[in-house]
Scaffold this motif. Structure first.
Motif, PDB file in Angstrom:
ATOM      1  N   ALA A 159       5.089  -2.576   1.952  1.00  0.00           N
ATOM      2  CA  ALA A 159       3.901  -2.678   1.102  1.00  0.00           C
ATOM      3  C   ALA A 159       2.684  -2.389   1.960  1.00  0.00           C
ATOM      4  CB  ALA A 159       3.781  -4.094   0.512  1.00  0.00           C
ATOM      5  N   SER A 160       1.587  -2.075   1.290  1.00  0.00           N
ATOM      6  CA  SER A 160       0.295  -2.012   1.977  1.00  0.00           C
ATOM      7  C   SER A 160      -0.331  -3.388   1.858  1.00  0.00           C
ATOM      8  CB  SER A 160      -0.607  -0.976   1.308  1.00  0.00           C
ATOM      9  OG  SER A 160       0.038   0.270   1.266  1.00  0.00           O
ATOM     10  N   LYS A 161      -0.990  -3.875   2.932  1.00  0.00           N
ATOM     11  CA  LYS A 161      -1.350  -5.305   2.939  1.00  0.00           C
ATOM     12  C   LYS A 161      -2.801  -5.623   3.284  1.00  0.00           C
ATOM     13  CE  LYS A 161      -0.289  -6.224   7.743  1.00  0.00           C
ATOM     14  NZ  LYS A 161       0.128  -7.184   8.728  1.00  0.00           N
ATOM     15  N   ALA A 162      -3.654  -4.626   3.444  1.00  0.00           N
ATOM     16  CA  ALA A 162      -5.039  -4.938   3.845  1.00  0.00           C
ATOM     17  C   ALA A 162      -5.869  -5.253   2.605  1.00  0.00           C
ATOM     18  CB  ALA A 162      -5.642  -3.779   4.620  1.00  0.00           C
ATOM     19  N   VAL A 163      -6.301  -6.512   2.504  1.00  0.00           N
ATOM     20  CA  VAL A 163      -6.984  -6.982   1.296  1.00  0.00           C
ATOM     21  C   VAL A 163      -8.248  -6.164   1.019  1.00  0.00           C
ATOM     22  CG1 VAL A 163      -8.119  -8.985   0.251  1.00  0.00           C
ATOM     23  CG2 VAL A 163      -6.056  -9.307   1.624  1.00  0.00           C
ATOM     24  N   GLY A 164      -9.090  -5.963   2.052  1.00  0.00           N
ATOM     25  CA  GLY A 164     -10.356  -5.232   1.880  1.00  0.00           C
ATOM     26  C   GLY A 164     -10.108  -3.795   1.449  1.00  0.00           C
ATOM     27  N   GLU A 165      -9.127  -3.141   2.084  1.00  0.00           N
ATOM     28  CA  GLU A 165      -8.824  -1.749   1.725  1.00  0.00           C
ATOM     29  C   GLU A 165      -8.345  -1.674   0.273  1.00  0.00           C
ATOM     30  OE1 GLU A 165      -6.407   1.841   3.885  1.00  0.00           O
ATOM     31  OE2 GLU A 165      -5.225   0.108   3.301  1.00  0.00           O
ATOM     32  N   SER A 166      -7.646  -2.713  -0.176  1.00  0.00           N
ATOM     33  CA  SER A 166      -7.129  -2.676  -1.553  1.00  0.00           C
ATOM     34  C   SER A 166      -8.261  -2.701  -2.572  1.00  0.00           C
ATOM     35  CB  SER A 166      -6.151  -3.837  -1.800  1.00  0.00           C
ATOM     36  OG  SER A 166      -6.817  -5.050  -2.081  1.00  0.00           O
ATOM     37  N   VAL A 167      -9.398  -3.312  -2.189  1.00  0.00           N
ATOM     38  CA  VAL A 167     -10.560  -3.331  -3.092  1.00  0.00           C
ATOM     39  C   VAL A 167     -11.166  -1.925  -3.161  1.00  0.00           C
ATOM     40  CG1 VAL A 167     -12.868  -4.319  -3.450  1.00  0.00           C
ATOM     41  CG2 VAL A 167     -11.003  -5.765  -2.588  1.00  0.00           C
ATOM     42  N   GLU A 168     -11.157  -1.240  -2.012  1.00  0.00           N
ATOM     43  CA  GLU A 168     -11.739   0.118  -1.976  1.00  0.00           C
ATOM     44  C   GLU A 168     -10.794   1.164  -2.562  1.00  0.00           C
ATOM     45  OE1 GLU A 168     -12.611   0.545   2.205  1.00  0.00           O
ATOM     46  OE2 GLU A 168     -13.862  -1.246   2.045  1.00  0.00           O
ATOM     47  N   ARG A 169      -9.489   0.962  -2.401  1.00  0.00           N
ATOM     48  CA  ARG A 169      -8.516   1.972  -2.835  1.00  0.00           C
ATOM     49  C   ARG A 169      -7.431   1.329  -3.707  1.00  0.00           C
ATOM     50  NH1 ARG A 169      -6.819   5.447   2.272  1.00  0.00           N
ATOM     51  NH2 ARG A 169      -6.402   6.966   0.638  1.00  0.00           N
ATOM     52  N   PRO A 170      -7.834   0.779  -4.866  1.00  0.00           N
ATOM     53  CA  PRO A 170      -6.867   0.023  -5.669  1.00  0.00           C
ATOM     54  C   PRO A 170      -5.657   0.838  -6.107  1.00  0.00           C
ATOM     55  CG  PRO A 170      -8.922   0.406  -6.883  1.00  0.00           C
ATOM     56  CD  PRO A 170      -9.180   0.797  -5.483  1.00  0.00           C
ATOM     57  N   LEU A 171      -5.889   2.119  -6.464  1.00  0.00           N
ATOM     58  CA  LEU A 171      -4.755   2.897  -6.986  1.00  0.00           C
ATOM     59  C   LEU A 171      -3.690   3.094  -5.917  1.00  0.00           C
ATOM     60  CD1 LEU A 171      -6.603   5.523  -9.214  1.00  0.00           C
ATOM     61  CD2 LEU A 171      -5.391   3.441  -9.908  1.00  0.00           C
ATOM     62  N   LEU A 172      -4.162   3.289  -4.677  1.00  0.00           N
ATOM     63  CA  LEU A 172      -3.199   3.445  -3.577  1.00  0.00           C
ATOM     64  C   LEU A 172      -2.323   2.192  -3.474  1.00  0.00           C
ATOM     65  CD1 LEU A 172      -3.988   4.991  -0.203  1.00  0.00           C
ATOM     66  CD2 LEU A 172      -2.950   2.725  -0.186  1.00  0.00           C
ATOM     67  N   TYR A 173      -2.971   1.009  -3.632  1.00  0.00           N
ATOM     68  CA  TYR A 173      -2.217  -0.248  -3.513  1.00  0.00           C
ATOM     69  C   TYR A 173      -1.279  -0.453  -4.696  1.00  0.00           C
ATOM     70  CZ  TYR A 173      -3.926  -1.763   0.905  1.00  0.00           C
ATOM     71  OH  TYR A 173      -4.121  -1.851   2.258  1.00  0.00           O
ATOM     72  N   TYR A 174      -1.784  -0.175  -5.917  1.00  0.00           N
ATOM     73  CA  TYR A 174      -0.900  -0.347  -7.073  1.00  0.00           C
ATOM     74  C   TYR A 174       0.286   0.620  -6.966  1.00  0.00           C
ATOM     75  CZ  TYR A 174      -4.073  -3.634  -9.251  1.00  0.00           C
ATOM     76  OH  TYR A 174      -4.832  -4.752  -9.511  1.00  0.00           O
ATOM     77  N   ARG A 175       0.006   1.873  -6.571  1.00  0.00           N
ATOM     78  CA  ARG A 175       1.107   2.844  -6.471  1.00  0.00           C
ATOM     79  C   ARG A 175       2.108   2.414  -5.407  1.00  0.00           C
ATOM     80  NH1 ARG A 175       2.732   7.643  -7.916  1.00  0.00           N
ATOM     81  NH2 ARG A 175       0.889   8.018  -9.167  1.00  0.00           N
ATOM     82  N   ASN A 176       1.609   2.162  -4.199  1.00  0.00           N
ATOM     83  CA  ASN A 176       2.554   1.901  -3.112  1.00  0.00           C
ATOM     84  C   ASN A 176       3.350   0.609  -3.345  1.00  0.00           C
ATOM     85  OD1 ASN A 176       3.699   2.832  -0.652  1.00  0.00           O
ATOM     86  ND2 ASN A 176       2.631   1.181   0.411  1.00  0.00           N
ATOM     87  N   ASN A 177       2.654  -0.447  -3.710  1.00  0.00           N
ATOM     88  CA  ASN A 177       3.342  -1.739  -3.778  1.00  0.00           C
ATOM     89  C   ASN A 177       4.197  -1.882  -5.029  1.00  0.00           C
ATOM     90  OD1 ASN A 177       1.862  -2.045  -1.475  1.00  0.00           O
ATOM     91  ND2 ASN A 177       0.790  -3.901  -2.087  1.00  0.00           N
ATOM     92  N   LEU A 178       3.774  -1.258  -6.121  1.00  0.00           N
ATOM     93  CA  LEU A 178       4.564  -1.392  -7.351  1.00  0.00           C
ATOM     94  C   LEU A 178       5.678  -0.350  -7.417  1.00  0.00           C
ATOM     95  CD1 LEU A 178       1.798  -2.232 -10.001  1.00  0.00           C
ATOM     96  CD2 LEU A 178       3.051  -3.750  -8.470  1.00  0.00           C
ATOM     97  N   VAL A 179       5.357   0.911  -7.131  1.00  0.00           N
ATOM     98  CA  VAL A 179       6.386   1.962  -7.241  1.00  0.00           C
ATOM     99  C   VAL A 179       7.510   1.712  -6.227  1.00  0.00           C
ATOM    100  CG1 VAL A 179       6.850   4.448  -7.066  1.00  0.00           C
ATOM    101  CG2 VAL A 179       4.755   3.636  -8.180  1.00  0.00           C
TER     102      VAL A 179
END
Ligand code: NAD
Ligand code: WQD
Length: 345
Positions: A86-106
């Motif tokens: 998974a991607s785990k950087a909280v601050g980056e997830s706020v800036e790049r939400p789609l990247l986090y939803y894609r990587n962690n969910l898919v």
């Protein structure tokens, strides 16, 4: 008798690598799948130096469904999956939400779909105490309400938990253990593996060790006006090797067929809350290094205080944290010294 094979996604990462070590030392064969987006293939060498056994390693992105299918085809002996990737950087997830939803969910969807296709029904999932937000009652137990997530990262953990619950409800063979980690810190006592943060560390302990090493001028303590005894925030800092051992217990629990209900949740923490100022004092005591620090303003989004009631993990999984905070902080410092040598070449 052949060994059980455990597929470890994200297995060259911080927690994954320590878990591969503990699995191998407990007699399991391991297959690591990692796309190396936040780790290095050299971690496999470190694991081999500690255990004397080289884990299988596949450089594969869990978001690539065909590549994941090929991994299950290649290792037909897989009996369980531990899903760290998974991607785990909280601050980056706020800036790049789609990247986090894609990587962690898919990645989770692909892993679970291929598990079911290949008749592998046991999964251990990396969740987080972040799902509790600021709990009303401390220490927090697993039945505390999940609160609205404060970041896309935190939301992915909540959604992944739901995906596993819904899937287990429709596929009765699927059995899952959700481990809600508190704050993992430290490194393997050998200093062969540890956490290698990219850029300026956001987490407290890597920032402390980099400050002690002279890479950072001073540590900022984010707030001393919280409603805690010394005014700084309180967390439950869990040794990464202790945390890794919880995964071995979870795999054994699943293979013992005792999982009831099919999806079980466990807090993985020490049960002790430490404030930021107490952690600094413990680091100074453990290493005899004076740490320069200053009090600054609060960091946006920080929870005031949270620590675990780990009683369920003890009663049901037979797991409890064993390492002292001083030994844990010494291991973090030994690792920092090791990577300083590597940086210098
Ligand atoms: P990490 O970044 O060190 O390890 C994650 C690994 O997954 C990395 O090696 C990365 O390269 C790999 N990865 C990421 N996306 C991938 C993909 N699509 N396919 C294959 N590999 C991929 O992080 P960690 O601290 O070891 O965390 C492991 C898990 O535990 C994560 O799910 C994280 O969200 C969770 N967690 C971590 C903490 C913490 O504070 N470290 C706390 C609670 C939960
Ligand atoms: C700990 C304490 C800070 C840095 C984060 C994620 C969480 C989880 C673990 C995955 C806090 C203080 C920190 C610094 C400081 N990850 N601090 N100066 O915030 O509890 O949790 O990592 O699921 O989701 O949010 O951990 O290590 O960042 O902070 O004073 O330079 O240290 O304010 O009180 P946190 P952390």
């Amino acid at each position: 008798m052949s060994k059980s094979v455990i597929l470890v996604t994200g297995g060259t990462g911080y927690i994954g690598s320590h878990t591969v070590v503990e699995l191998q030392q407990a007699g399991f064969e391991t297959v690591i799948v990692d796309n190396l987006s936040n780790s290095s293939a050299e971690v496999v060498d470190g694991i081999a130096r500690i255990t004397g056994v080289r884990p299988h390693f596949e450089k594969v992105d869990c978001c690539d469904r065909h590549a994941m299918a090929a991994v299950f085809d290649k290792y037909p002996g897989i009996t369980a999956v531990i899903h760290f990737a998974a991607s785990k950087a909280v601050g980056e997830s706020v800036e790049r939400p789609l990247l986090y939803y894609r990587n962690n969910l898919v990645s989770l969807l692909n892993v679970v779909e291929e598990m079911i296709t290949h008749a592998v029904f046991h999964i251990v999932f990396s969740s987080s105490c972040t799902v509790y937000g600021q709990p009303a009652v401390l220490p927090v137990t697993e039945d505390a309400p999940v609160q609205p997530a404060l970041s896309p990262y935190g939301n992915t953990k909540q959604i992944c938990e739901e995906i596993l619950r819904d899937t287990a409800a429709s596929c009765s063979a699927l059995q899952a253990v959700l481990l809600r980690y508190f704050n993992p810190i430290g490194a393997h006592p050998s200093a062969e593996i540890g956490e290698w943060p990219v850029g300026v560390p956001q987490n407290l302990v890597p920032f402390i060790t980099q400050t002690a090493a002279g890479l950072r001028k001073e540590l900022s303590v984010f707030g001393n006006d919280y409603h805690t005894p010394d005014g700084s925030c309180i967390r439950d800092y869990i040794n990464v090797v202790d945390l890794a051992r919880a995964h071995v217990q979870a795999v054994n629990y699943l293979s013992g067929g005792k999982n009831n209900p099919a999806v079980e949740t466990f807090n993985i923490g020490t049960g002790k809350g430490l404030s930021v100022l107490e952690l600094i004092a413990a680091f100074q005591k453990a290493t005899c290094i004076k740490l320069p620090y200053k009090i600054t303003g609060r960091r946006a989004g920080d929870i005031e205080q949270v620590w675990a009631n780990p009683g369920k993990a003890h009663t049901v999984l037979g797991w409890r944290a064993q390492e002292t905070i001083e030994d844990t902080l010494r291991s973090a410092w030994k690792w920092e010294e090791r990577i300083a040598r590597v940086r210098r070449g």
